[in-house]
Design a protein around this motif. Sequence first.
Motif, PDB file in Angstrom:
ATOM      1  N   GLU A   9     -60.474  38.484 -11.963  1.00  0.00           N
ATOM      2  CA  GLU A   9     -60.481  39.898 -12.344  1.00  0.00           C
ATOM      3  C   GLU A   9     -60.343  40.831 -11.154  1.00  0.00           C
ATOM      4  OE1 GLU A   9     -63.781  40.845 -14.844  1.00  0.00           O
ATOM      5  OE2 GLU A   9     -63.383  39.187 -16.198  1.00  0.00           O
ATOM      6  N   ASP A  10     -60.576  40.331  -9.952  1.00  0.00           N
ATOM      7  CA  ASP A  10     -60.495  41.191  -8.774  1.00  0.00           C
ATOM      8  C   ASP A  10     -59.183  41.025  -8.014  1.00  0.00           C
ATOM      9  OD1 ASP A  10     -61.092  38.662  -7.860  1.00  0.00           O
ATOM     10  OD2 ASP A  10     -62.437  39.351  -6.286  1.00  0.00           O
ATOM     11  N   ALA A  11     -58.174  40.446  -8.674  1.00  0.00           N
ATOM     12  CA  ALA A  11     -56.877  40.236  -8.046  1.00  0.00           C
ATOM     13  C   ALA A  11     -55.761  40.803  -8.920  1.00  0.00           C
ATOM     14  CB  ALA A  11     -56.632  38.750  -7.801  1.00  0.00           C
ATOM     15  N   VAL A  12     -54.638  41.109  -8.270  1.00  0.00           N
ATOM     16  CA  VAL A  12     -53.434  41.553  -8.966  1.00  0.00           C
ATOM     17  C   VAL A  12     -52.370  40.502  -8.676  1.00  0.00           C
ATOM     18  CG1 VAL A  12     -51.690  43.370  -9.132  1.00  0.00           C
ATOM     19  CG2 VAL A  12     -54.076  43.969  -8.745  1.00  0.00           C
ATOM     20  N   TYR A  13     -51.629  40.089  -9.708  1.00  0.00           N
ATOM     21  CA  TYR A  13     -50.685  38.976  -9.608  1.00  0.00           C
ATOM     22  C   TYR A  13     -49.244  39.435  -9.755  1.00  0.00           C
ATOM     23  CZ  TYR A  13     -54.874  36.192 -10.205  1.00  0.00           C
ATOM     24  OH  TYR A  13     -56.115  35.644 -10.036  1.00  0.00           O
ATOM     25  N   PHE A  14     -48.387  38.926  -8.870  1.00  0.00           N
ATOM     26  CA  PHE A  14     -46.959  39.199  -8.912  1.00  0.00           C
ATOM     27  C   PHE A  14     -46.245  37.855  -8.994  1.00  0.00           C
ATOM     28  CE2 PHE A  14     -48.913  42.740  -6.780  1.00  0.00           C
ATOM     29  CZ  PHE A  14     -48.287  43.836  -7.341  1.00  0.00           C
ATOM     30  N   GLU A  15     -45.588  37.602 -10.113  1.00  0.00           N
ATOM     31  CA  GLU A  15     -44.892  36.337 -10.307  1.00  0.00           C
ATOM     32  C   GLU A  15     -43.530  36.375  -9.624  1.00  0.00           C
ATOM     33  OE1 GLU A  15     -44.829  35.642 -14.490  1.00  0.00           O
ATOM     34  OE2 GLU A  15     -46.973  35.234 -14.568  1.00  0.00           O
ATOM     35  N   ASP A  16     -43.001  35.196  -9.361  1.00  0.00           N
ATOM     36  CA  ASP A  16     -41.668  35.047  -8.750  1.00  0.00           C
ATOM     37  C   ASP A  16     -41.544  35.812  -7.435  1.00  0.00           C
ATOM     38  OD1 ASP A  16     -40.841  33.453 -10.940  1.00  0.00           O
ATOM     39  OD2 ASP A  16     -40.404  35.261 -12.092  1.00  0.00           O
ATOM     40  N   ALA A  17     -42.578  35.767  -6.638  1.00  0.00           N
ATOM     41  CA  ALA A  17     -42.582  36.433  -5.337  1.00  0.00           C
ATOM     42  C   ALA A  17     -42.097  35.456  -4.262  1.00  0.00           C
ATOM     43  CB  ALA A  17     -43.981  36.933  -5.007  1.00  0.00           C
ATOM     44  N   ARG A  18     -41.689  36.020  -3.116  1.00  0.00           N
ATOM     45  CA  ARG A  18     -41.214  35.194  -2.003  1.00  0.00           C
ATOM     46  C   ARG A  18     -41.656  35.809  -0.686  1.00  0.00           C
ATOM     47  NH1 ARG A  18     -36.340  35.221   1.081  1.00  0.00           N
ATOM     48  NH2 ARG A  18     -36.094  33.199   2.059  1.00  0.00           N
ATOM     49  N   CYS A  19     -42.142  34.969   0.209  1.00  0.00           N
ATOM     50  CA  CYS A  19     -42.538  35.418   1.539  1.00  0.00           C
ATOM     51  C   CYS A  19     -41.329  35.299   2.460  1.00  0.00           C
ATOM     52  CB  CYS A  19     -43.694  34.586   2.072  1.00  0.00           C
ATOM     53  SG  CYS A  19     -44.234  35.109   3.717  1.00  0.00           S
ATOM     54  N   LYS A  20     -40.934  36.406   3.053  1.00  0.00           N
ATOM     55  CA  LYS A  20     -39.742  36.444   3.908  1.00  0.00           C
ATOM     56  C   LYS A  20     -40.062  36.343   5.390  1.00  0.00           C
ATOM     57  CE  LYS A  20     -36.339  38.920   2.756  1.00  0.00           C
ATOM     58  NZ  LYS A  20     -35.445  40.047   2.571  1.00  0.00           N
ATOM     59  N   ALA A  21     -41.267  36.733   5.792  1.00  0.00           N
ATOM     60  CA  ALA A  21     -41.639  36.703   7.208  1.00  0.00           C
ATOM     61  C   ALA A  21     -43.153  36.625   7.307  1.00  0.00           C
ATOM     62  CB  ALA A  21     -41.119  37.945   7.925  1.00  0.00           C
ATOM     63  N   GLU A  22     -43.603  36.255   8.504  1.00  0.00           N
ATOM     64  CA  GLU A  22     -45.040  36.106   8.715  1.00  0.00           C
ATOM     65  C   GLU A  22     -45.382  36.426  10.170  1.00  0.00           C
ATOM     66  OE1 GLU A  22     -48.384  32.587   8.226  1.00  0.00           O
ATOM     67  OE2 GLU A  22     -46.276  32.054   8.121  1.00  0.00           O
ATOM     68  N   THR A  23     -46.498  37.103  10.347  1.00  0.00           N
ATOM     69  CA  THR A  23     -47.081  37.310  11.671  1.00  0.00           C
ATOM     70  C   THR A  23     -48.466  36.665  11.615  1.00  0.00           C
ATOM     71  OG1 THR A  23     -48.230  39.394  11.200  1.00  0.00           O
ATOM     72  CG2 THR A  23     -45.896  39.553  11.841  1.00  0.00           C
ATOM     73  N   PRO A  24     -49.179  36.633  12.721  1.00  0.00           N
ATOM     74  CA  PRO A  24     -50.522  36.062  12.669  1.00  0.00           C
ATOM     75  C   PRO A  24     -51.472  36.790  11.699  1.00  0.00           C
ATOM     76  CG  PRO A  24     -49.785  36.148  14.932  1.00  0.00           C
ATOM     77  CD  PRO A  24     -48.761  36.892  14.110  1.00  0.00           C
ATOM     78  N   LYS A  25     -51.188  38.064  11.408  1.00  0.00           N
ATOM     79  CA  LYS A  25     -52.110  38.835  10.567  1.00  0.00           C
ATOM     80  C   LYS A  25     -51.556  39.301   9.225  1.00  0.00           C
ATOM     81  CE  LYS A  25     -54.950  40.428  14.313  1.00  0.00           C
ATOM     82  NZ  LYS A  25     -55.752  41.517  14.837  1.00  0.00           N
ATOM     83  N   ALA A  26     -50.254  39.117   8.963  1.00  0.00           N
ATOM     84  CA  ALA A  26     -49.681  39.651   7.718  1.00  0.00           C
ATOM     85  C   ALA A  26     -48.478  38.827   7.269  1.00  0.00           C
ATOM     86  CB  ALA A  26     -49.267  41.102   7.915  1.00  0.00           C
ATOM     87  N   ILE A  27     -48.136  38.998   5.993  1.00  0.00           N
ATOM     88  CA  ILE A  27     -46.924  38.382   5.444  1.00  0.00           C
ATOM     89  C   ILE A  27     -46.054  39.471   4.825  1.00  0.00           C
ATOM     90  CG2 ILE A  27     -47.893  36.082   5.068  1.00  0.00           C
ATOM     91  CD1 ILE A  27     -48.348  36.829   2.127  1.00  0.00           C
ATOM     92  N   LEU A  28     -44.738  39.297   4.935  1.00  0.00           N
ATOM     93  CA  LEU A  28     -43.787  40.201   4.301  1.00  0.00           C
ATOM     94  C   LEU A  28     -43.317  39.526   3.035  1.00  0.00           C
ATOM     95  CD1 LEU A  28     -41.983  42.738   4.287  1.00  0.00           C
ATOM     96  CD2 LEU A  28     -40.288  41.402   5.579  1.00  0.00           C
ATOM     97  N   VAL A  29     -43.621  40.144   1.891  1.00  0.00           N
ATOM     98  CA  VAL A  29     -43.288  39.539   0.610  1.00  0.00           C
ATOM     99  C   VAL A  29     -42.319  40.416  -0.178  1.00  0.00           C
ATOM    100  CG1 VAL A  29     -45.385  38.176   0.369  1.00  0.00           C
ATOM    101  CG2 VAL A  29     -45.373  40.515  -0.426  1.00  0.00           C
ATOM    102  N   LYS A  30     -41.473  39.751  -0.928  1.00  0.00           N
ATOM    103  CA  LYS A  30     -40.566  40.441  -1.851  1.00  0.00           C
ATOM    104  C   LYS A  30     -41.148  40.226  -3.244  1.00  0.00           C
ATOM    105  CE  LYS A  30     -35.749  40.948  -3.009  1.00  0.00           C
ATOM    106  NZ  LYS A  30     -34.383  40.499  -2.705  1.00  0.00           N
TER     107      LYS A  30
END
Length: 76
Positions: A9-30
């Motif tokens: 209940e404390d999360a929001v879900y996005f289906e069919d997502a893709r991670c395009k890049a990553e740093t040590p502290k964050a991810i870039l998602v489409k």
Amino acid sequence: MTRLRNPSEDAVYFEDARCKAETPKAILVKIDTRDGKKEVWVPKSQVHDDSEIAGRDDEGTLAITEWFAEKEGLEP
């Protein structure tokens, strides 16, 4: 498309997502939102434990904290 049996209940879900890049502290998602496709940097601290996406090239359901989704105006 993945369906989670007991979504948190404390999360929001996005289906069919893709991670395009990553740093040590964050991810870039489409993701698909109500406003269309978006690319968003998500702090790794805001990725929910239910998420299938945690790093570069991961695909599936992205689960982020409800707080972060609201802050960024993201709605599935």
